[in-house]
Design an enzyme around this catalytic site. Structure first.
Site, PDB file in Angstrom:
ATOM      1  CB  THR A  13      -0.916  -0.009   1.245  1.00 24.98           C
ATOM      2  OG1 THR A  13      -1.832  -1.080   1.100  1.00 24.98           O
ATOM      3  CG2 THR A  13      -1.691   1.277   1.402  1.00 24.98           C
ATOM      4  CE1 TYR A  27      -3.672  -0.454  -1.487  1.00 27.62           C
ATOM      5  CE2 TYR A  27      -5.577   0.495  -0.414  1.00 27.62           C
ATOM      6  CZ  TYR A  27      -4.472  -0.292  -0.372  1.00 27.62           C
ATOM      7  OH  TYR A  27      -4.131  -0.949   0.776  1.00 27.62           O
ATOM      8  CB  THR A  93       0.804  -3.304   6.424  1.00 26.99           C
ATOM      9  OG1 THR A  93      -0.501  -3.386   5.842  1.00 26.99           O
ATOM     10  CG2 THR A  93       1.381  -1.918   6.264  1.00 26.99           C
ATOM     11  CG  ASP A  94      -2.326  -7.291   4.122  1.00 21.97           C
ATOM     12  OD1 ASP A  94      -2.652  -6.546   5.069  1.00 21.97           O
ATOM     13  OD2 ASP A  94      -2.987  -7.376   3.067  1.00 21.97           O
ATOM     14  CE  LYS A 166      -2.749  -4.509   8.340  1.00 28.11           C
ATOM     15  NZ  LYS A 166      -2.822  -4.594   6.880  1.00 28.11           N
ATOM     16  CD  GLU A 289      -3.523 -29.350  30.014  1.00 32.08           C
ATOM     17  OE1 GLU A 289      -3.500 -30.358  30.759  1.00 32.08           O
ATOM     18  OE2 GLU A 289      -4.122 -28.298  30.286  1.00 32.08           O
TER      19      GLU A 289
HETATM   20  C1  SIN Z   1      -0.863  -2.898   2.873  1.00 33.49           C
HETATM   21  O1  SIN Z   1       0.285  -2.693   2.481  1.00 33.49           O
HETATM   22  O2  SIN Z   1      -1.327  -2.224   3.836  1.00 33.49           O
HETATM   23  C2  SIN Z   1      -1.774  -3.931   2.299  1.00 33.49           C
HETATM   24  C3  SIN Z   1      -1.292  -4.499   1.026  1.00 33.49           C
HETATM   25  C4  SIN Z   1      -0.025  -5.271   1.176  1.00 33.49           C
HETATM   26  O3  SIN Z   1       0.211  -5.872   2.211  1.00 33.49           O
HETATM   27  O4  SIN Z   1       0.738  -5.302   0.188  1.00 33.49           O
END
Ligand code: SIN
Length: 330
Positions: A13, A27, A93-94, A166, A289
């Site tokens: 992103t 996007y 971010t994913d 995240k 356990e």
């Molecule tokens: C993001 O970057 O927030 C989502 C898309 C990605 O992980 O490439």
């Protein structure tokens, strides 16, 4: 002369392009090239001598082991290069926390490696990418960031690769470390660390990173997500389909329903390594356990399921034993 910081752009992103400036979803991730990404950051060249390189242009949900290994290889070259003082990676971010953790496992130098991303595309009003890049470069250029492994920088905060995750689907403050919190911040451009360094790379990280760069892929290690009425049939399925390891994201303290436990124990008997992790966001998975220990399951400690999976893949490539893993996670 300022520090020489090399940026590796992976897409995401942070390099996303939307049809209009009010759009923060829908996007195209990874559409803006590294030159444009850096040109959008005012004052960057005053912080350091910054160079950029496009390593990938992907939505990070699509990252493959081959791409992760390419990243490990390039970072390794840069860590060994006398021409570079610090490395910044711009990443979706994913799966950012996964790439960060993988790189941290094999980080063998005192040079800072900083990963950043953004929650809003580059074309959005109030895009968070430019400030995140500026902050990431500031951290990569800071003497206080040396010898701290791989760091994750977003939203003016610095997190360790091992503990960050995240948390939110859309918020700019999405990256948090539920156990331990942020390890530092960038306040008005000043890099501050709250604690001394704690390193968590693998023993012999230099040779492990070399071994990894000779791989084309990583062993099949799925994460299975525990839930009520889980009968263990997915464990059986992956065991029959070539899994070399399984990470079971159990409930609470890595608790496993009895029927799943029986299938996982059978998987261990077949030579499959099983890690018990948790679907809970915070806290440590402990031995719990006695039956888990007897079956040979390994508690993930502070690692979330996705990071435990990467650790197990690297351990399998390097021929580490279950005992080595237990020691590393303790
Ligand atoms: C993001 O970057 O927030 C989502 C898309 C990605 O992980 O490439």
């Amino acid at each position: 002369m300022g520090k020489r910081i090399h940026i590796l752009a992976m897409g995401g992103t942070i390099a996303g392009k939307a049809g209009d400036s009010t759009a923060t979803t829908g996007y195209q991730a990874g559409a803006v090239g590294v030159e444009d990404l850096l040109a959008a950051v005012p004052g960057l060249q005053e912080v350091a001598q910054v160079t950029g390189e496009q390593l990938a242009s992907i939505d990070s949900k699509d990252i493959t082991a081959a791409c992760q290994l390419q990243l490990v290889k390039r970072v390794r070259e840069l860590l060994l290069s006398a021409e570079v003082d610090g490395i910044v990676i711009t990443h979706g971010t994913d799966t950012l926390e996964e790439s960060a953790y993988l790189l941290d496992l094999v980080h063998f130098a005192d040079k800072p490696v900083v990963i950043t991303g953004a929650m809003r595309p580059a074309t959005a009003l109030s895009a968070d990418g430019p400030l995140n890049i500026l902050d990431a470069v500031r951290v990569a250029a800071a003497d206080s960031a040396r010898d701290r492994g791989v760091l994750v920088v977003l939203n003016n905060e610095i997190h360790s690769a091992r503990l960050v995750t995240k948390m939110s689907t859309t918020a700019v403050e999405t990256f948090q470390s539920p156990v331990g919190g942020a390890i530092g911040a960038i306040n008005d451009g000043v890099v501050v660390f709250y604690h001394g360094a704690e390193l968590h790379h693998l023993p012999n990280a230099l040779s492990v990173s070399e071994k990894l760069t000779s791989q084309k892929e990583l062993p099949y290690v799925p994460v299975l997500y525990g839930h009520s009425d889980d009968d263990g049939r997915l464990v059986k399925l992956v065991a029959e389909n070539g899994a070399k390891g399984i990470v079971y994201a159990g409930m609470g303290n890595g608790s496993i329903p009895e029927r799943v436990e029986a299938e996982l124990a059978a998987a261990v008997e077949q030579g499959i390594v099983v890690i018990r992790a948790s679907s809970s966001i915070s806290g440590m998975v402990t031995k719990a356990e006695a039956s888990y220990e007897e079956a040979g399951f390994i508690a993930s400690g502070l690692l979330n399921p996705r990071k435990a999976r990467l650790l197990l893949q690297v351990a399998l490539v390097c021929g580490k034993s279950a005992a080595d893993l237990r020691k590393f996670l303790a």
